[in-house]
Design a protein around this motif. Structure first.
Motif, PDB file in Angstrom:
ATOM      1  N   UNK A 358     -29.595  51.023  29.356  1.00 52.16           N
ATOM      2  CA  UNK A 358     -28.321  50.305  29.324  1.00 52.16           C
ATOM      3  C   UNK A 358     -28.037  49.614  30.658  1.00 52.16           C
ATOM      4  N   UNK A 359     -28.361  50.284  31.773  1.00 48.63           N
ATOM      5  CA  UNK A 359     -28.131  49.699  33.102  1.00 48.63           C
ATOM      6  C   UNK A 359     -28.897  48.392  33.261  1.00 48.63           C
ATOM      7  N   UNK A 360     -30.152  48.386  32.814  1.00 45.05           N
ATOM      8  CA  UNK A 360     -30.964  47.176  32.907  1.00 45.05           C
ATOM      9  C   UNK A 360     -30.337  46.061  32.084  1.00 45.05           C
ATOM     10  N   UNK A 361     -29.894  46.377  30.874  1.00 49.35           N
ATOM     11  CA  UNK A 361     -29.291  45.373  29.999  1.00 49.35           C
ATOM     12  C   UNK A 361     -28.001  44.830  30.612  1.00 49.35           C
ATOM     13  N   UNK A 362     -27.183  45.721  31.190  1.00 49.51           N
ATOM     14  CA  UNK A 362     -25.905  45.284  31.769  1.00 49.51           C
ATOM     15  C   UNK A 362     -26.109  44.377  32.969  1.00 49.51           C
ATOM     16  N   UNK A 363     -27.165  44.628  33.754  1.00 44.98           N
ATOM     17  CA  UNK A 363     -27.391  43.822  34.956  1.00 44.98           C
ATOM     18  C   UNK A 363     -27.931  42.429  34.642  1.00 44.98           C
ATOM     19  N   UNK A 365     -27.159  39.859  32.496  1.00 41.02           N
ATOM     20  CA  UNK A 365     -26.279  38.678  32.496  1.00 41.02           C
ATOM     21  C   UNK A 365     -25.809  38.284  33.903  1.00 41.02           C
ATOM     22  N   UNK A 366     -25.496  39.278  34.735  1.00 36.47           N
ATOM     23  CA  UNK A 366     -25.104  38.984  36.121  1.00 36.47           C
ATOM     24  C   UNK A 366     -26.256  38.302  36.848  1.00 36.47           C
ATOM     25  N   UNK A 367     -27.447  38.838  36.655  1.00 33.73           N
ATOM     26  CA  UNK A 367     -28.631  38.271  37.307  1.00 33.73           C
ATOM     27  C   UNK A 367     -28.885  36.832  36.859  1.00 33.73           C
ATOM     28  N   UNK A 368     -28.766  36.562  35.577  1.00 41.00           N
ATOM     29  CA  UNK A 368     -28.991  35.203  35.070  1.00 41.00           C
ATOM     30  C   UNK A 368     -28.001  34.210  35.677  1.00 41.00           C
ATOM     31  N   UNK A 519     -35.703  43.742  43.669  1.00 37.71           N
ATOM     32  CA  UNK A 519     -36.541  42.592  43.311  1.00 37.71           C
ATOM     33  C   UNK A 519     -35.795  41.591  42.440  1.00 37.71           C
ATOM     34  N   UNK A 520     -34.723  42.020  41.757  1.00 33.93           N
ATOM     35  CA  UNK A 520     -33.956  41.081  40.941  1.00 33.93           C
ATOM     36  C   UNK A 520     -33.369  39.965  41.796  1.00 33.93           C
ATOM     37  N   UNK A 521     -32.962  40.307  43.018  1.00 35.08           N
ATOM     38  CA  UNK A 521     -32.451  39.287  43.934  1.00 35.08           C
ATOM     39  C   UNK A 521     -33.540  38.260  44.243  1.00 35.08           C
ATOM     40  N   UNK A 522     -34.760  38.748  44.505  1.00 36.34           N
ATOM     41  CA  UNK A 522     -35.873  37.845  44.802  1.00 36.34           C
ATOM     42  C   UNK A 522     -36.288  37.048  43.567  1.00 36.34           C
ATOM     43  N   UNK A 523     -36.260  37.714  42.407  1.00 40.24           N
ATOM     44  CA  UNK A 523     -36.630  37.026  41.167  1.00 40.24           C
ATOM     45  C   UNK A 523     -35.636  35.920  40.829  1.00 40.24           C
ATOM     46  N   UNK A 524     -34.379  36.098  41.224  1.00 37.86           N
ATOM     47  CA  UNK A 524     -33.378  35.046  41.031  1.00 37.86           C
ATOM     48  C   UNK A 524     -33.757  33.800  41.824  1.00 37.86           C
ATOM     49  N   UNK A 580     -17.729  34.643  35.833  1.00 38.21           N
ATOM     50  CA  UNK A 580     -16.452  35.362  35.852  1.00 38.21           C
ATOM     51  C   UNK A 580     -16.303  36.216  34.592  1.00 38.21           C
ATOM     52  N   UNK A 581     -16.669  35.642  33.450  1.00 42.76           N
ATOM     53  CA  UNK A 581     -16.605  36.387  32.194  1.00 42.76           C
ATOM     54  C   UNK A 581     -17.524  37.609  32.249  1.00 42.76           C
ATOM     55  N   UNK A 582     -18.761  37.428  32.717  1.00 38.63           N
ATOM     56  CA  UNK A 582     -19.723  38.536  32.781  1.00 38.63           C
ATOM     57  C   UNK A 582     -19.284  39.605  33.781  1.00 38.63           C
ATOM     58  N   UNK A 583     -18.706  39.180  34.905  1.00 39.06           N
ATOM     59  CA  UNK A 583     -18.266  40.133  35.925  1.00 39.06           C
ATOM     60  C   UNK A 583     -17.118  41.005  35.414  1.00 39.06           C
TER      61      UNK A 583
END
Length: 613
Positions: A358-363, A365-368, A519-524, A580-583
Motif C-alpha cells: 500500500x505504501x508503494x501505491x500511495x507514493x 501519484x506524488x512521485x508522478x 531512488x524515487x527522487x532520482x527516478x523523477x 494538490x489533490x494527491x497531497x
C-alpha cells in the motif's frame, strides 16, 4: 546507654539502610538490563538488522558528505558542459544535442532504481556504493582517454572557434561507452549514499537523533552543490576554451579521491544488512488478494500478523493497518486452508506485508507529479546553456562560459538552504506548531510554484534576447546576466522540491525498501529528462514544417524558444493542481513504534537506576 553506644547503633542502622538501598538499586538495574538485552535482541533480529562495525554518528556522516561533494564535482565536470561538447566536438545540432543530454541525464537517474534494488535486496548499501563508484571511476578514465587520444584533434579545438577534425568511429564509440559507464556508476551510487548516510543515525538506540536525519538531508544537498560549484566555475571555464581533456582528468581525480575517502571511513560506519527482494513480497500481496477476492472478514476475526515485536519482513518494523485499498486486505484474511499452511505467502500475507504494498501505491501519484518539475530542472543542462551561448557573454576582454551561469543556481541553493533552516523553519513552526516548519508535501508544492516562476523568467529573457538580435550576428546584444533570475529561481525551487523529496520518500518508504524510497527522487529526474526530450521532439515535429524553422532550430535567433518555456510553465500549472489533490489524499505510513518507545523510556530509567545507586 552511653553516647558512644548510641552513636554506634545509629551508624550501624544507617549502614544497613544504605546496603538495602544499594541491593534494591542493583536488583532494579539487573531487571532493567535483562529487559534491555531482550529488547536489544529483538531489535537486532527484528527491524534494525544492523551489523555494527562502528559507532556511526556525525563523524561517519561527515566522511560521506565529503565523498558526495567530490563525486558530484566529478559528475558535473562532465555533465554541465556536455551539450557544448556534443555541438562543438561531435558536431551535433542544438536540438539533437539537447535531446542527447536529456537522454543521458535520464539514464543516469534511471540507473538509481537498479542501485536501490541491489542495495535493498542483496548487496547492502555499503557494498553497492563501493561497486558503483568503481564503475564510475572506470567510466571517467575511459572518457578522459577517448578525449585525449581520439576526439580533441587538433589540441584546443572545441572552443567555439577552432573546429575539431572529423571524429573517428573508435573515438565516438569509446566516448559513448564511457559516458554511459559514468551514468551507470553515478546513478547506482547516488540514492544509496544518501540512505547510507541516514543509516549512521540509530533512532532506535537514541531517539534524539531523529532531527539529525532531517539535517543530514539538508547537508547532503548542500555538499552536492558545493561539489558542483567548482565544476560549474573552474572546470567549465577550462573546458569552454578547449581544454576538455584537462577537465575530464580533473573529474577523474576527484572521483578517485571520493572512492578513497569512502573506503577509509569503513571502520567507523554502521551497516544495514539487505532485507531481501521486495518484488516477490509486493507480488504476493496482489496474488493472495486476487485468490481471496471473494473472502470476507468474519465478525470477531482479525487480519493476520505475526506475534511479537518482530515483523515477518526481515529488516522492517511492523506497519499498522490502514483503511485505504481495502481490496488488498484480503491477502491477510486467514482461511481454514491457511491455518494448515502459514508459510505459503502466495496465499497468506501479514498486515505489514500488505501495508508495504500500500505504501508503494500511495507514493506513486506524488512521485508522478514531481516529473514535470524535473523537466524544469533539466533545462539548466541543455536549453539554458544554449540560450546563454547566443547572448552577450563578454565582460571586457573576459569570455564568460555559458555553462558557468549555473553557478548562480548553486549559490542560490546554498543561500536558500541557510535561509530555510534558520529563518523559515522557526517562523513557520510558530504558526503551524510543526517543529520542522512545514510538511514535506507542502515544501514540494512550494518548489513547484517557484519552478513555474523560473520558466516564466526564462521565457521573458528569451523574448528580450530576440528583440536585441542584429541580422548577420550570431549572438544577441542582451547580456548573459539576464539569465540570473531563472537560475536563482531554479536553485530556490530545488531547496524545496528535491530536499523535500529526499525526506518524504525516505521517510515514507518502509524499512525494507529505504533505498528504493531515495531512488524515487532520482527516478523523477530521469523521467523528467525523457519527458523533456519527448517535448522537444514533439514541438519540433509540429512547428518545423515547410519554411518554418521551428521553436528550437539550429540558429536560435530564427526560433521561438520562449514559447517552449511558456509551454513548460503551462504544464506545471496543470501539474500543480493535480499535485494538490494527491497531497490532500495522501495518508502517511503508520509504523509500530513499540520497540522504539521502549528505547525512549530507556534513558529516563537508566538515570533513575544510577541515581539510586
Amino acid at each position: 546507654m552511653d553516647l558512644q553506644s548510641v552513636t554506634t547503633d545509629m551508624s550501624q542502622n544507617i549502614a544497613i539502610e544504605e546496603n538495602q538501598k544499594l541491593e534494591q538499586a542493583k536488583l532494579a538495574y539487573e531487571s532493567y538490563n535483562g529487559t534491555e538485552q531482550k529488547a536489544n535482541k529483538s531489535i537486532r533480529n527484528g527491524w534494525c538488522c544492523f551489523e555494527r562495525k562502528g559507532s556511526g554518528g556525525w563523524k561517519a556522516a561527515v566522511i560521506l558528505l565529503v565523498n558526495q561533494g567530490l563525486a558530484t564535482l566529478a559528475f558535473f565536470g562532465v555533465g554541465v558542459n556536455l551539450v557544448l561538447f556534443l555541438t562543438r566536438v561531435l558536431s551535433q545540432d542544438n536540438a539533437a544535442a539537447a535531446n542527447s543530454v536529456s537522454k543521458w541525464t535520464g539514464t543516469v537517474y534511471l540507473f538509481s532504481l537498479v542501485g536501490a534494488f541491489l542495495s535493498d535486496s542483496y548487496w547492502g548499501r555499503y557494498l553497492t556504493c563501493a561497486i558503483f563508484q568503481l564503475v564510475y571511476v572506470l567510466g571517467l578514465v575511459l572518457l578522459s582517454l577517448s578525449s585525449w587520444l581520439f576526439l580533441i584533434k587538433p589540441e584546443g579545438c572545441g572552443d567555439g572557434k577552432l573546429t575539431c577534425t572529423p571524429t573517428s568511429s573508435i573515438g565516438v564509440a569509446m566516448f559513448y561507452l564511457a559516458v554511459y559507464l559514468v551514468a551507470f556508476g553515478y546513478g547506482g551510487y547516488q540514492p544509496n549514499i544518501a540512505t547510507f548516510g541516514v543509516d549512521q543515525f540509530d533512532e532506535a538506540l537514541n531517539p534524539r537523533v531523529k532531527d539529525s536525519k532531517a539535517k543530514f538531508f539538508g547537508y547532503f544537498y548542500f555538499a552536492l552543490n558545493v561539489g558542483s560549484l567548482f565544476s560549474n566555475t573552474i572546470l567549465v571555464y577550462y573546458e569552454d576554451i578547449g581544454k576538455w581533456t584537462l577537465g575530464f582528468w580533473v573529474s577523474t581525480g576527484s572521483a578517485i579521491a571520493a572512492l578513497i575517502s569512502f573506503l577509509m571511513g569503513s571502520p567507523g560506519y554502521r551497516y544495514v544488512k539487505p532485507c531481501g527482494n521486495p518484488l516477490p513480497r509486493v507480488a504476493q500481496v496482489f496474488v493472495a488478494s486476487v485468490r481471496k477476492r471473494k473472502e470476507t472478514l468474519a465478525e470477531g476475526d482479525y487480519l493476520y500478523e505475526v506475534n511479537g515485536s518482530e515483523s515477518a519482513i526481515k529488516g522492517s518494523r511492523k506497519i499498522l493497518h490502514s483503511d485505504e485499498f481495502e481490496c488488498l486486505d484480503k491477502a491477510a484474511i486467514m482461511t481454514e486452508e491457511d491455518r494448515n499452511n502459514l508459510k505459503n505467502q502466495w496465499r497468506l500475507c501479514t498486515i505489514s506485508q500488505v501495508e508495504e504494498a500500500k505504501c508503494v501505491i500511495r507514493m506513486l501519484p506524488i512521485w508522478l507529479c514531481t516529473i514535470i518539475y524535473s523537466v524544469i530542472f533539466t533545462q539548466m543542462a541543455s536549453l539554458f546553456v544554449e540560450q546563454g551561448a547566443v547572448m552577450n557573454y563578454k565582460i571586457g576582454n573576459f569570455h564568460l562560459p555559458a555553462a558557468s551561469m549555473s553557478a548562480f543556481d548553486i549559490f542560490s541553493v546554498l543561500i536558500c538552504t541557510g535561509i530555510y533552516s534558520h529563518v523559515l523553519v522557526p517562523l513557520a513552526g510558530r504558526f503551524s506548531k510543526n517543529p520542522r516548519g512545514i510538511s514535506e508535501l507542502q515544501r514540494m508544492g512550494i518548489g513547484l510554484i517557484i519552478g513555474l516562476l523560473a520558466m516564466v523568467a526564462a521565457g521573458v529573457t528569451e523574448l528580450e534576447r530576440l528583440k536585441r538580435v542584429t541580422e548577420g550576428q550570431p549572438t544577441s546584444s542582451l547580456s548573459i546576466f539576464w539569465q540570473i533570475p531563472q537560475y536563482v529561481l531554479v536553485g530556490a525551487s530545488e531547496v524545496f522540491m528535491y530536499v523535500g523529496q529526499l525526506e518524504f520518500f525516505n521517510g515514507q518508504a518502509p524499512d525494507g525498501i529505504k533505498s528504493f524510497g531515495s531512488s524515487l527522487c532520482m527516478a523523477s529526474i530521469s523521467l523528467g529528462n525523457y519527458v523533456s526530450s519527448m517535448l522537444v521532439n514533439m514541438v519540433m515535429g509540429i512547428t518545423a514544417k515547410g519554411k518554418s524553422p521551428g521553436w528550437i532550430p539550429e540558429d536560435l535567433n530564427n526560433g521561438h524558444m520562449d514559447r517552449f518555456y511558456f509551454l513548460i510553465a503551462a504544464l506545471t500549472v496543470v501539474d500543480f493542481v493535480i499535485y494538490v489533490f494527491c497531497a490532500k489524499w495522501y495518508k502517511c505510513i503508520n509504523l509500530d513504534e513499540s520497540v522504539t518507545e521502549f528505547r525512549k523510556d530507556r534513558q529516563q530509567t537508566e538515570e533513575d537506576v544510577f541515581g539510586r545507586v
